[in-house]
Design a protein around this motif. Structure first.
Motif, PDB file in Angstrom:
ATOM      1  N   ARG B  67       0.876  -1.179   0.000  1.00 38.31           N
ATOM      2  CA  ARG B  67       0.000   0.000   0.000  1.00 38.31           C
ATOM      3  C   ARG B  67       0.909   1.224   0.000  1.00 38.31           C
ATOM      4  NH1 ARG B  67      -3.448  -0.067   5.034  1.00 38.31           N
ATOM      5  NH2 ARG B  67      -3.831   2.100   4.461  1.00 38.31           N
ATOM      6  N   VAL B  68       0.656   2.152  -0.900  1.00 40.49           N
ATOM      7  CA  VAL B  68       1.571   3.286  -1.063  1.00 40.49           C
ATOM      8  C   VAL B  68       0.825   4.623  -1.102  1.00 40.49           C
ATOM      9  CG1 VAL B  68       3.342   1.960  -2.289  1.00 40.49           C
ATOM     10  CG2 VAL B  68       1.492   3.037  -3.592  1.00 40.49           C
ATOM     11  N   LEU B  69       1.554   5.680  -0.725  1.00 36.05           N
ATOM     12  CA  LEU B  69       1.113   7.061  -0.937  1.00 36.05           C
ATOM     13  C   LEU B  69       1.865   7.611  -2.139  1.00 36.05           C
ATOM     14  CD1 LEU B  69       1.016   8.990   2.478  1.00 36.05           C
ATOM     15  CD2 LEU B  69      -0.914   8.358   1.034  1.00 36.05           C
ATOM     16  N   PHE B  70       1.175   8.252  -3.058  1.00 33.12           N
ATOM     17  CA  PHE B  70       1.864   8.836  -4.211  1.00 33.12           C
ATOM     18  C   PHE B  70       1.286  10.216  -4.519  1.00 33.12           C
ATOM     19  CE2 PHE B  70      -1.596   7.969  -7.126  1.00 33.12           C
ATOM     20  CZ  PHE B  70      -2.200   6.852  -6.578  1.00 33.12           C
ATOM     21  N   GLU B  91       8.814   4.993  -9.753  1.00 31.46           N
ATOM     22  CA  GLU B  91       8.944   4.782  -8.311  1.00 31.46           C
ATOM     23  C   GLU B  91       9.223   6.094  -7.574  1.00 31.46           C
ATOM     24  OE1 GLU B  91      10.881   1.297  -5.681  1.00 31.46           O
ATOM     25  OE2 GLU B  91      12.296   2.819  -6.309  1.00 31.46           O
ATOM     26  N   SER B  92       9.925   7.032  -8.248  1.00 27.09           N
ATOM     27  CA  SER B  92      10.227   8.308  -7.597  1.00 27.09           C
ATOM     28  C   SER B  92       8.986   9.153  -7.327  1.00 27.09           C
ATOM     29  CB  SER B  92      11.224   9.101  -8.444  1.00 27.09           C
ATOM     30  OG  SER B  92      10.711   9.278  -9.743  1.00 27.09           O
ATOM     31  N   ASP B  93       7.830   8.804  -7.922  1.00 25.98           N
ATOM     32  CA  ASP B  93       6.575   9.497  -7.619  1.00 25.98           C
ATOM     33  C   ASP B  93       5.883   8.903  -6.390  1.00 25.98           C
ATOM     34  OD1 ASP B  93       6.633  11.266  -9.844  1.00 25.98           O
ATOM     35  OD2 ASP B  93       5.935   9.654 -11.144  1.00 25.98           O
ATOM     36  N   ILE B  94       6.411   7.793  -5.896  1.00 32.73           N
ATOM     37  CA  ILE B  94       5.830   7.185  -4.698  1.00 32.73           C
ATOM     38  C   ILE B  94       6.531   7.767  -3.480  1.00 32.73           C
ATOM     39  CG2 ILE B  94       5.520   5.014  -3.428  1.00 32.73           C
ATOM     40  CD1 ILE B  94       5.130   3.630  -6.067  1.00 32.73           C
TER      41      ILE B  94
ATOM     42  N   MET C   1      -1.164   8.008  15.882  1.00 32.19           N
ATOM     43  CA  MET C   1      -0.183   7.536  14.875  1.00 32.19           C
ATOM     44  C   MET C   1       0.185   6.078  15.126  1.00 32.19           C
ATOM     45  SD  MET C   1       1.304   9.000  12.207  1.00 32.19           S
ATOM     46  CE  MET C   1       2.389   8.207  11.015  1.00 32.19           C
ATOM     47  N   ALA C   2      -0.381   5.507  16.191  1.00 32.34           N
ATOM     48  CA  ALA C   2       0.004   4.142  16.583  1.00 32.34           C
ATOM     49  C   ALA C   2      -0.298   3.094  15.501  1.00 32.34           C
ATOM     50  CB  ALA C   2      -0.710   3.751  17.883  1.00 32.34           C
ATOM     51  N   GLU C   3      -1.490   3.173  14.877  1.00 35.84           N
ATOM     52  CA  GLU C   3      -1.890   2.156  13.904  1.00 35.84           C
ATOM     53  C   GLU C   3      -1.319   2.409  12.511  1.00 35.84           C
ATOM     54  OE1 GLU C   3      -3.568   4.672  14.636  1.00 35.84           O
ATOM     55  OE2 GLU C   3      -4.802   4.240  16.400  1.00 35.84           O
ATOM     56  N   LEU C   4      -0.900   3.642  12.221  1.00 36.54           N
ATOM     57  CA  LEU C   4      -0.447   3.971  10.877  1.00 36.54           C
ATOM     58  C   LEU C   4       1.072   4.167  10.850  1.00 36.54           C
ATOM     59  CD1 LEU C   4      -1.086   4.776   7.913  1.00 36.54           C
ATOM     60  CD2 LEU C   4      -1.230   7.126   8.741  1.00 36.54           C
ATOM     61  N   LYS C   5       1.745   3.223  10.203  1.00 37.11           N
ATOM     62  CA  LYS C   5       3.196   3.357  10.049  1.00 37.11           C
ATOM     63  C   LYS C   5       3.496   3.722   8.603  1.00 37.11           C
ATOM     64  CE  LYS C   5       5.197   1.605  13.948  1.00 37.11           C
ATOM     65  NZ  LYS C   5       4.528   0.357  14.352  1.00 37.11           N
ATOM     66  N   LEU C   6       4.287   4.782   8.420  1.00 37.27           N
ATOM     67  CA  LEU C   6       4.706   5.184   7.084  1.00 37.27           C
ATOM     68  C   LEU C   6       6.185   4.906   6.925  1.00 37.27           C
ATOM     69  CD1 LEU C   6       2.931   8.611   6.543  1.00 37.27           C
ATOM     70  CD2 LEU C   6       2.464   6.482   5.356  1.00 37.27           C
ATOM     71  N   ARG C   7       6.540   4.229   5.819  1.00 36.94           N
ATOM     72  CA  ARG C   7       7.945   3.986   5.515  1.00 36.94           C
ATOM     73  C   ARG C   7       8.293   4.818   4.273  1.00 36.94           C
ATOM     74  NH1 ARG C   7      10.068  -0.804   3.451  1.00 36.94           N
ATOM     75  NH2 ARG C   7       8.032  -1.782   3.508  1.00 36.94           N
ATOM     76  N   PRO C   8       8.912   6.016   4.465  1.00 33.82           N
ATOM     77  CA  PRO C   8       9.189   6.867   3.293  1.00 33.82           C
ATOM     78  C   PRO C   8      10.213   6.199   2.383  1.00 33.82           C
ATOM     79  CG  PRO C   8       9.471   8.070   5.375  1.00 33.82           C
ATOM     80  CD  PRO C   8       9.376   6.621   5.715  1.00 33.82           C
ATOM     81  N   LEU C   9      10.097   6.468   1.081  1.00 34.28           N
ATOM     82  CA  LEU C   9      11.038   5.904   0.104  1.00 34.28           C
ATOM     83  C   LEU C   9      12.236   6.838  -0.061  1.00 34.28           C
ATOM     84  CD1 LEU C   9       8.994   4.368  -2.839  1.00 34.28           C
ATOM     85  CD2 LEU C   9       9.543   3.417  -0.612  1.00 34.28           C
ATOM     86  N   ALA C  10      13.377   6.218  -0.435  1.00 34.78           N
ATOM     87  CA  ALA C  10      14.597   6.947  -0.825  1.00 34.78           C
ATOM     88  C   ALA C  10      15.008   7.948   0.261  1.00 34.78           C
ATOM     89  CB  ALA C  10      14.397   7.606  -2.177  1.00 34.78           C
ATOM     90  N   ASP C  11      15.161   9.237  -0.099  1.00 41.15           N
ATOM     91  CA  ASP C  11      15.632  10.242   0.857  1.00 41.15           C
ATOM     92  C   ASP C  11      14.484  11.086   1.392  1.00 41.15           C
ATOM     93  OD1 ASP C  11      15.115  11.361  -1.569  1.00 41.15           O
ATOM     94  OD2 ASP C  11      16.793  12.748  -1.551  1.00 41.15           O
TER      95      ASP C  11
END
Lengths: 100, 100, 100, 100, 100, 100, 100
Positions: B67-70, B91-94, C1-11
């Motif tokens: 599941r992603v945010l974009f 992928e850089s838009d995700i 924020m406990a239930e929602l974990k976000l894993r940001p991509l790249a930098d």
């Protein structure tokens, strides 16, 4: 297309577009929205790949015969024998290969 | 989607967007502001990664099922079987993967 | 924020902005000028770093918990649970870490 | 500035500008022309340097305490304790060090 | 200029422009055309050179004392002691060294 | 040109343009079309070459005395001794060497 | 063309365009659409190739005598002996080689 062979340079690809009315078998229908719409086509010639900054060729991901989705307004259009419309695109304008 | 397989090129990703009304389970609600708003989706196909200048593939960070945010206005939209709306993004838009 | 974990991509970095009225403890007050004004926030998630052209990850300079100054109009805003406003930024949009 | 420590990221520098009326000791007087005019300041914090494409940090040329000339409209301005105006610049916006 | 020493950063150069009426000794006369016109000057300070992507300094081609031609609208202008006008340029804005 | 020596920096070249009426010996006649038109000239000074990203000089392809075609609106024009018009170009603005 | 030899620099190519009325033997007919249209030509001179960032020449893909398709508005046009129209292009403006 028998007498005319095109050898695209670098990472270019010659694609024969598939008209929208013919696109139903693949199940892809393009929405009538403001967004950029992809178009479907068949790859009929593939360049050898671009040369990267270390002097090596980057191999092409598409091959002759692949059905592809590409950005609708990409590339350069020309006709062969009055009727057949072809496009020369860069591989980076191709979004995805449609597997059959 | 059973009959239609898409193989995205390079660092492209096929995403099925999740409509805003369906987004409440994740707890993400998009504000009505002038800022660029992200959209939530499910990754359904992933390219092999772009080739860097030294000729190696950069591995993808996202995988099928994520599941992603974009960014809402990124990518190219198309429809499958009249109803299903898909997007092809780089992928850089995700922006982020939503962990479950 | 406990239930929602976000894993940001790249930098990318997820930041919870600190509203201006709450900014007095740090001593930073933003001037009413025409210049671009930074905003203060708290880092709540950090990506793995971008991949450079030689294929290696560039380590991130910020970590979860850092108080940071960032360019006010940078990034993508979204809300969690109707009330909490978050931003996803690139690390390059972060100007400085505020040490405590 | 005692309670507030700023640690700039990458190749950023925190500079305290020296107002034009205070600039006479250095002998630098800015002309009233249409050209871009530099401004004088004092460096009060220095980042660790940017990471180049081979993954190494490029050492900073300026250090805390340096008097510098910088492009007048560069950087991001903010205030500390209502009165003190500071700027965060990239080192590339600094034109020269004024030796004393 | 005795009390004020400028140490330019990276590939920057401080140049004292030579006014057009003083340019006859060199034999260079600037035409009254629409083209970009170069200006003559004397180099009075030279930076250590830019750092390339492999982390090494690129040595400067100009040195203190060189008479140079540079693009007329390049660089940042400032004054020392009300009268002396100086410019800070990048070495890439210098077109040629005038040998004497 | 005896007293004035110009040493161009990096990949710059000093060219003495050959006026159009003098261009008949070479057989090149410039068409009166809307396209960008090249101009013919003689190379009178050549820089040492640009430094590439690995720190090495790229050798110049043109040498003093070469007759060259260059893009008509490229470069910076100046005059020597009121009459002689010269241009400083980058080698990349030179299209071809005319062999004699 | 016997007396005039052109040696193109870097990755440039001299092409003699083939007029549209002469293009029927190849079977390529250009459509009257708004899209960018390619033009056919014959390569009559080829540069040695550009130098990449590691200092090596990238070999050219086209050679003298090749029939090529190129973007119609690319390059710089000039005439030889009043009648013969030639173009200098970069190899990257050439889309494909037409095999015979």
């Amino acid at each position: 297309m028998a007498e005319l062979k095109l050898r695209p340079l670098a990472d270019r690809v010659v694609v024969e577009p598939i008209e929208r009315e013919e696109m139903t078998p693949s199940g892809i229908i393009l929405p009538e929205t403001a967004k950029e719409r992809p178009q479907e086509g068949r790859v009929i010639a593939v360049g050898p790949g671009r040369v990267d900054e270390s002097g090596k060729r980057v191999p092409m991901e598409v091959k002759v015969g692949d059905r592809v989705l590409f950005a609708k307004y990409a590339g350069t259009e020309f006709k062969v024998d009055t009727t057949k419309k072809l496009l020369i695109l860069k591989e980076s304008d191709i979004l995805a290969i449609i597997e059959e």
